[in-house]
Design a protein around this motif. Structure first.
Motif, PDB file in Angstrom:
ATOM      1  N   LEU A  81      48.464  34.047  28.823  1.00  0.00           N
ATOM      2  CA  LEU A  81      48.697  32.949  29.758  1.00  0.00           C
ATOM      3  C   LEU A  81      48.917  31.661  28.975  1.00  0.00           C
ATOM      4  CD1 LEU A  81      45.894  33.698  32.398  1.00  0.00           C
ATOM      5  CD2 LEU A  81      48.346  34.131  32.650  1.00  0.00           C
ATOM      6  N   PRO A  82      49.693  30.709  29.521  1.00  0.00           N
ATOM      7  CA  PRO A  82      49.979  29.460  28.813  1.00  0.00           C
ATOM      8  C   PRO A  82      48.825  28.463  28.885  1.00  0.00           C
ATOM      9  CG  PRO A  82      51.067  29.438  30.947  1.00  0.00           C
ATOM     10  CD  PRO A  82      50.436  30.816  30.800  1.00  0.00           C
ATOM     11  N   VAL A  83      47.719  28.822  28.242  1.00  0.00           N
ATOM     12  CA  VAL A  83      46.517  27.976  28.224  1.00  0.00           C
ATOM     13  C   VAL A  83      46.012  27.870  26.792  1.00  0.00           C
ATOM     14  CG1 VAL A  83      45.804  28.484  30.594  1.00  0.00           C
ATOM     15  CG2 VAL A  83      45.068  29.988  28.748  1.00  0.00           C
ATOM     16  N   SER A  84      45.254  26.822  26.523  1.00  0.00           N
ATOM     17  CA  SER A  84      44.653  26.647  25.204  1.00  0.00           C
ATOM     18  C   SER A  84      43.295  27.319  25.151  1.00  0.00           C
ATOM     19  CB  SER A  84      44.508  25.154  24.888  1.00  0.00           C
ATOM     20  OG  SER A  84      43.571  24.555  25.768  1.00  0.00           O
ATOM     21  N   HIS A  85      42.704  27.318  23.974  1.00  0.00           N
ATOM     22  CA  HIS A  85      41.445  28.040  23.770  1.00  0.00           C
ATOM     23  C   HIS A  85      40.330  27.517  24.674  1.00  0.00           C
ATOM     24  CE1 HIS A  85      38.913  30.777  21.521  1.00  0.00           C
ATOM     25  NE2 HIS A  85      38.039  29.817  21.300  1.00  0.00           N
ATOM     26  N   SER A  86      40.156  26.219  24.714  1.00  0.00           N
ATOM     27  CA  SER A  86      39.131  25.646  25.588  1.00  0.00           C
ATOM     28  C   SER A  86      39.644  25.451  27.005  1.00  0.00           C
ATOM     29  CB  SER A  86      38.639  24.299  25.029  1.00  0.00           C
ATOM     30  OG  SER A  86      38.018  24.477  23.774  1.00  0.00           O
ATOM     31  N   GLY A  87      40.951  25.170  27.136  1.00  0.00           N
ATOM     32  CA  GLY A  87      41.527  24.928  28.453  1.00  0.00           C
ATOM     33  C   GLY A  87      41.457  26.115  29.378  1.00  0.00           C
ATOM     34  N   MET A  88      41.372  27.328  28.829  1.00  0.00           N
ATOM     35  CA  MET A  88      41.312  28.503  29.688  1.00  0.00           C
ATOM     36  C   MET A  88      40.065  28.510  30.558  1.00  0.00           C
ATOM     37  SD  MET A  88      40.527  31.707  27.089  1.00  0.00           S
ATOM     38  CE  MET A  88      42.047  31.460  26.169  1.00  0.00           C
ATOM     39  N   LEU A  89      39.035  27.803  30.143  1.00  0.00           N
ATOM     40  CA  LEU A  89      37.805  27.766  30.931  1.00  0.00           C
ATOM     41  C   LEU A  89      37.956  26.937  32.195  1.00  0.00           C
ATOM     42  CD1 LEU A  89      35.174  27.313  28.078  1.00  0.00           C
ATOM     43  CD2 LEU A  89      35.848  29.420  29.244  1.00  0.00           C
ATOM     44  N   LEU A  90      38.987  26.095  32.249  1.00  0.00           N
ATOM     45  CA  LEU A  90      39.211  25.220  33.396  1.00  0.00           C
ATOM     46  C   LEU A  90      40.437  25.628  34.212  1.00  0.00           C
ATOM     47  CD1 LEU A  90      38.590  21.818  31.583  1.00  0.00           C
ATOM     48  CD2 LEU A  90      36.958  23.109  32.969  1.00  0.00           C
ATOM     49  N   SER A  91      41.123  26.667  33.786  1.00  0.00           N
ATOM     50  CA  SER A  91      42.371  27.075  34.412  1.00  0.00           C
ATOM     51  C   SER A  91      42.134  27.893  35.685  1.00  0.00           C
ATOM     52  CB  SER A  91      43.204  27.905  33.419  1.00  0.00           C
ATOM     53  OG  SER A  91      44.255  28.576  34.072  1.00  0.00           O
ATOM     54  N   SER A  92      42.778  27.477  36.791  1.00  0.00           N
ATOM     55  CA  SER A  92      42.658  28.227  38.037  1.00  0.00           C
ATOM     56  C   SER A  92      43.339  29.589  37.927  1.00  0.00           C
ATOM     57  CB  SER A  92      43.255  27.429  39.196  1.00  0.00           C
ATOM     58  OG  SER A  92      44.621  27.143  38.964  1.00  0.00           O
ATOM     59  N   GLU A  93      44.412  29.678  37.121  1.00  0.00           N
ATOM     60  CA  GLU A  93      45.091  30.958  36.949  1.00  0.00           C
ATOM     61  C   GLU A  93      44.234  31.927  36.143  1.00  0.00           C
ATOM     62  OE1 GLU A  93      47.906  34.039  37.122  1.00  0.00           O
ATOM     63  OE2 GLU A  93      47.436  32.308  38.376  1.00  0.00           O
ATOM     64  N   VAL A  94      43.555  31.425  35.114  1.00  0.00           N
ATOM     65  CA  VAL A  94      42.628  32.273  34.364  1.00  0.00           C
ATOM     66  C   VAL A  94      41.530  32.779  35.287  1.00  0.00           C
ATOM     67  CG1 VAL A  94      40.860  32.298  32.551  1.00  0.00           C
ATOM     68  CG2 VAL A  94      43.100  31.273  32.102  1.00  0.00           C
ATOM     69  N   ALA A  95      40.988  31.896  36.118  1.00  0.00           N
ATOM     70  CA  ALA A  95      39.940  32.311  37.056  1.00  0.00           C
ATOM     71  C   ALA A  95      40.454  33.387  37.999  1.00  0.00           C
ATOM     72  CB  ALA A  95      39.446  31.104  37.847  1.00  0.00           C
ATOM     73  N   ARG A  96      41.695  33.219  38.489  1.00  0.00           N
ATOM     74  CA  ARG A  96      42.272  34.205  39.392  1.00  0.00           C
ATOM     75  C   ARG A  96      42.426  35.562  38.706  1.00  0.00           C
ATOM     76  NH1 ARG A  96      46.929  36.521  41.163  1.00  0.00           N
ATOM     77  NH2 ARG A  96      48.158  35.717  39.423  1.00  0.00           N
ATOM     78  N   GLN A  97      42.857  35.555  37.454  1.00  0.00           N
ATOM     79  CA  GLN A  97      43.026  36.805  36.717  1.00  0.00           C
ATOM     80  C   GLN A  97      41.681  37.433  36.379  1.00  0.00           C
ATOM     81  OE1 GLN A  97      45.725  38.373  36.424  1.00  0.00           O
ATOM     82  NE2 GLN A  97      47.350  36.869  36.710  1.00  0.00           N
ATOM     83  N   CYS A  98      40.673  36.618  36.115  1.00  0.00           N
ATOM     84  CA  CYS A  98      39.328  37.153  35.869  1.00  0.00           C
ATOM     85  C   CYS A  98      38.827  37.906  37.095  1.00  0.00           C
ATOM     86  CB  CYS A  98      38.355  36.015  35.547  1.00  0.00           C
ATOM     87  SG  CYS A  98      38.556  35.283  33.912  1.00  0.00           S
ATOM     88  N   ILE A  99      39.001  37.315  38.260  1.00  0.00           N
ATOM     89  CA  ILE A  99      38.554  37.952  39.501  1.00  0.00           C
ATOM     90  C   ILE A  99      39.311  39.253  39.728  1.00  0.00           C
ATOM     91  CG2 ILE A  99      38.529  37.687  42.011  1.00  0.00           C
ATOM     92  CD1 ILE A  99      38.126  34.612  41.408  1.00  0.00           C
ATOM     93  N   ALA A 100      40.620  39.220  39.479  1.00  0.00           N
ATOM     94  CA  ALA A 100      41.434  40.428  39.674  1.00  0.00           C
ATOM     95  C   ALA A 100      40.953  41.562  38.789  1.00  0.00           C
ATOM     96  CB  ALA A 100      42.906  40.127  39.390  1.00  0.00           C
ATOM     97  N   PHE A 101      40.658  41.264  37.526  1.00  0.00           N
ATOM     98  CA  PHE A 101      40.228  42.332  36.623  1.00  0.00           C
ATOM     99  C   PHE A 101      38.845  42.855  36.988  1.00  0.00           C
ATOM    100  CE2 PHE A 101      38.240  44.222  32.947  1.00  0.00           C
ATOM    101  CZ  PHE A 101      39.217  45.090  32.507  1.00  0.00           C
ATOM    102  N   LEU A 102      37.925  41.957  37.279  1.00  0.00           N
ATOM    103  CA  LEU A 102      36.565  42.398  37.604  1.00  0.00           C
ATOM    104  C   LEU A 102      36.530  43.207  38.884  1.00  0.00           C
ATOM    105  CD1 LEU A 102      34.553  39.211  36.586  1.00  0.00           C
ATOM    106  CD2 LEU A 102      34.757  41.362  35.318  1.00  0.00           C
ATOM    107  N   GLN A 103      37.484  42.977  39.774  1.00  0.00           N
ATOM    108  CA  GLN A 103      37.531  43.751  41.016  1.00  0.00           C
ATOM    109  C   GLN A 103      38.269  45.079  40.851  1.00  0.00           C
ATOM    110  OE1 GLN A 103      39.269  40.979  43.836  1.00  0.00           O
ATOM    111  NE2 GLN A 103      37.260  40.331  44.555  1.00  0.00           N
ATOM    112  N   GLY A 104      39.314  45.100  39.966  1.00  0.00           N
ATOM    113  CA  GLY A 104      40.136  46.293  39.931  1.00  0.00           C
ATOM    114  C   GLY A 104      40.536  46.796  38.556  1.00  0.00           C
ATOM    115  N   ALA A 105      39.974  46.218  37.492  1.00  0.00           N
ATOM    116  CA  ALA A 105      40.242  46.655  36.120  1.00  0.00           C
ATOM    117  C   ALA A 105      41.719  46.487  35.730  1.00  0.00           C
ATOM    118  CB  ALA A 105      39.801  48.090  35.880  1.00  0.00           C
ATOM    119  N   ALA A 106      42.403  45.514  36.343  1.00  0.00           N
ATOM    120  CA  ALA A 106      43.800  45.240  35.990  1.00  0.00           C
ATOM    121  C   ALA A 106      44.118  43.803  36.358  1.00  0.00           C
ATOM    122  CB  ALA A 106      44.747  46.191  36.714  1.00  0.00           C
ATOM    123  N   PHE A 107      45.047  43.216  35.632  1.00  0.00           N
ATOM    124  CA  PHE A 107      45.469  41.836  35.923  1.00  0.00           C
ATOM    125  C   PHE A 107      46.650  41.853  36.885  1.00  0.00           C
ATOM    126  CE2 PHE A 107      43.660  41.499  31.542  1.00  0.00           C
ATOM    127  CZ  PHE A 107      42.550  40.732  31.894  1.00  0.00           C
TER     128      PHE A 107
END
Length: 220
Positions: free
Chosen positions: A194-220
């Motif tokens: 994803l187009p995020v920086s190392h620290s910026g990924m912690l604040l990214s809404s897209e990173v959060a969305r992908q985290c939820i997707a993986f934890l729910q279904g083991a895929a992005f």
């Protein structure tokens, strides 16, 4: 979006950070139906074994049910090692059943930037005990391969922004600290950039969305 009732996510911060850095992600996970706990450990002073023991001591506070691990940077290395140890033996807390593991910008295949930083004045002191986790002769891995049957995902950033790149040279695609290739391991269930920086990924809404997707279904 499907609610993940009875599931907890244990969040592990990276080097030079504390649990507060993980709170934006923790809030996003709670909105999606997960319970969350942002853990603390001594990222500089603690060895891998000491930090594993610190995190395991917090298992006693977790509710029964699946516990997913989400680790940023150094926290990802801890998460993967926790998974390896629990897959190979009894967990500290018998009621804890580890679920999926998600690695955010985690240099699980070594870290060129860390070794370049260590050569700067004061660099080794600032890296503390973590330097031993990243062998200088790549490709090597600081922890064992992913245990069979375990679902581990990884998110890598590609935005070249961060203090590290101002001090050291980083080749290829990277997030300002960690190269994309350093986030790959054999056996990953899924991997995404994803187009995020190392620290910026912690604040990214897209990173959060992908985290939820993986934890729910083991895929992005």
């Amino acid at each position: 979006m499907r609610k993940a009732r009875g599931e907890t996510v244990l969040l592990l911060h990276g080097l030079w950070m504390n649990r507060l850095a993980m709170l934006p992600l923790a809030r996003a996970l709670e909105t999606a139906g997960f319970a969350s706990l942002a853990a603390s450990y001594h990222s500089m002073r603690g060895t891998l074994d000491q930090n594993i023991a610190t995190v395991e001591s917090q298992f006693d506070t977790l509710p029964a049910g699946p516990v997913h691990l989400l680790g940023h940077s150094l926290g990802g290395i801890l998460a993967l090692e926790l998974l390896r140890r629990h897959a190979g033996g009894a967990p500290r807390a018998r009621h804890v059943r580890l679920g999926r593991v998600l690695l955010l910008g985690a240099p699980v295949a070594g870290c060129d930037a860390a070794h370049a930083f260590a050569r700067l004045p004061g660099g080794r002191m600032l890296l503390g005990e973590t330097l031993a986790l990243w062998p200088p002769h790549l490709p090597q891995r600081p922890v064992a391969d992913i245990p069979a049957g375990c679902e581990v995902g990884a998110i890598a950033g590609t935005r070249h922004l961060g203090l590290a790149m101002m001090l050291v040279s980083i080749a290829g695609e990277h997030d300002g600290v960690v190269r994309v290739e350093e986030t790959r391991l054999p056996g990953l269930a899924d991997h995404i950039t994803l187009p995020v920086s190392h620290s910026g990924m912690l604040l990214s809404s897209e990173v959060a969305r992908q985290c939820i997707a993986f934890l729910q279904g083991a895929a992005f």
